[in-house]
Design a protein around this motif. Sequence first.
Motif, PDB file in Angstrom:
ATOM      1  N   ASN A   1      -4.838   0.847  -4.025  1.00 18.53           N
ATOM      2  CA  ASN A   1      -3.434   0.672  -3.631  1.00 18.53           C
ATOM      3  C   ASN A   1      -2.854   1.897  -2.928  1.00 18.53           C
ATOM      4  O   ASN A   1      -1.662   1.932  -2.608  1.00 18.53           O
ATOM      5  N   GLY A   2      -3.690   2.912  -2.701  1.00 17.47           N
ATOM      6  CA  GLY A   2      -3.243   4.082  -1.958  1.00 17.47           C
ATOM      7  C   GLY A   2      -2.802   5.259  -2.805  1.00 17.47           C
ATOM      8  O   GLY A   2      -2.578   6.355  -2.281  1.00 17.47           O
ATOM      9  N   LEU A   3      -2.638   5.052  -4.114  1.00 18.84           N
ATOM     10  CA  LEU A   3      -2.201   6.137  -4.985  1.00 18.84           C
ATOM     11  C   LEU A   3      -3.302   7.177  -5.144  1.00 18.84           C
ATOM     12  O   LEU A   3      -4.490   6.876  -5.030  1.00 18.84           O
ATOM     13  N   ALA A   4      -2.890   8.405  -5.439  1.00 16.70           N
ATOM     14  CA  ALA A   4      -3.839   9.509  -5.568  1.00 16.70           C
ATOM     15  C   ALA A   4      -4.700   9.367  -6.813  1.00 16.70           C
ATOM     16  O   ALA A   4      -4.256   8.850  -7.843  1.00 16.70           O
ATOM     17  N   VAL A   5      -5.930   9.813  -6.696  1.00 19.63           N
ATOM     18  CA  VAL A   5      -6.848   9.882  -7.838  1.00 19.63           C
ATOM     19  C   VAL A   5      -6.706  11.273  -8.436  1.00 19.63           C
ATOM     20  O   VAL A   5      -7.031  12.267  -7.786  1.00 19.63           O
ATOM     21  N   GLU A   6      -6.206  11.352  -9.653  1.00 18.28           N
ATOM     22  CA  GLU A   6      -6.007  12.667 -10.254  1.00 18.28           C
ATOM     23  C   GLU A   6      -7.256  13.115 -11.021  1.00 18.28           C
ATOM     24  O   GLU A   6      -8.125  12.300 -11.358  1.00 18.28           O
TER      25      GLU A   6
ATOM     26  N   TYR B   1       0.842  -1.198   0.000  1.00 21.71           N
ATOM     27  CA  TYR B   1       0.000   0.000   0.000  1.00 21.71           C
ATOM     28  C   TYR B   1       0.876   1.245   0.000  1.00 21.71           C
ATOM     29  O   TYR B   1       1.785   1.385   0.813  1.00 21.71           O
ATOM     30  N   ARG B   2       0.609   2.156  -0.903  1.00 23.97           N
ATOM     31  CA  ARG B   2       1.408   3.382  -1.032  1.00 23.97           C
ATOM     32  C   ARG B   2       0.513   4.584  -0.727  1.00 23.97           C
ATOM     33  O   ARG B   2      -0.153   5.124  -1.624  1.00 23.97           O
ATOM     34  N   ASN B   3       0.490   4.962   0.529  1.00 26.11           N
ATOM     35  CA  ASN B   3      -0.407   6.015   0.994  1.00 26.11           C
ATOM     36  C   ASN B   3       0.009   7.368   0.424  1.00 26.11           C
ATOM     37  O   ASN B   3       1.039   7.933   0.789  1.00 26.11           O
TER      38      ASN B   3
END
Length: 269
Positions: A139-144, A128-130
């Motif tokens: 997976n924790g990545l930002a929603v652009e 998980y990449r917060n």
Amino acid sequence: MWAALASMEDPILHLAVHLTLVGALREGKVAGLTPEDLDFEGADGTGTFRINKCMQRVQKASLAKTGKGCILQEFEDKREGSTTTLVLKKTKTASSNRTIFMTAVLKEELKHWLKRLEMDEAVEPERYRNSGMLLRLPNGLAVEPILIRKKFIKWQDEHPEFTRIVFHGLRHSSATYQLMISGGDVKAVQGTTGHASANLLVNTYAHIQQDSRKKLGKKFEEGFYKSGTTPVQAAPVEAEPTISVSALLELLKDADPSVKAQLRLALLT
């Protein structure tokens, strides 16, 4: 608007649209929210969220020239050879920084969403990449912003029964609806939309004023011209000129004999 929102099954899209409709937000402001911006006890328990950041994909070359003074965070980009980068930056103007009041329904959705984020991280914590953002992928990545727009377009393709608009149109729909239900309280709506001035808001949504004025005119007509009131007075008809008998005799005294004969004939017929 509520029916359209209720039909959105994608949880990311649903929350993004819900936030947009309540706060009249641009997609960059929605994507720029963090959990720290939420205050469930704010406004005496009503709940609030702060708008003070914006997410945007910018050209790396432009960023290098202008510097990173306004950049709060630059997200990792693994796309090889990419000429752009995703950044979280400060808002352009002070008026853009504002506090939005939550609705009870939005408040509950946000609480459930935060629990969902915790569950996503607990599934595979090592992978998980917060990103630290409110809107995140599993997976924790930002929603652009572009992903929000793509999800919105996909939903529209699946639901042609709703009027097709661009995502930014939701901001206009929200502002329009708020102006209508507030009875045209421009200052109150300005506090939500973040327009730099009340005049800018008024000019942007002048069509709402026109509609309101038409309705007001109709109400005036219905109330002012009630049945039983005095009708509009007609203009008086000009009377035919009259002349007294004595005046007529005076005129005949010196008249030409042929004229006298014609007048006698007219009076006798």
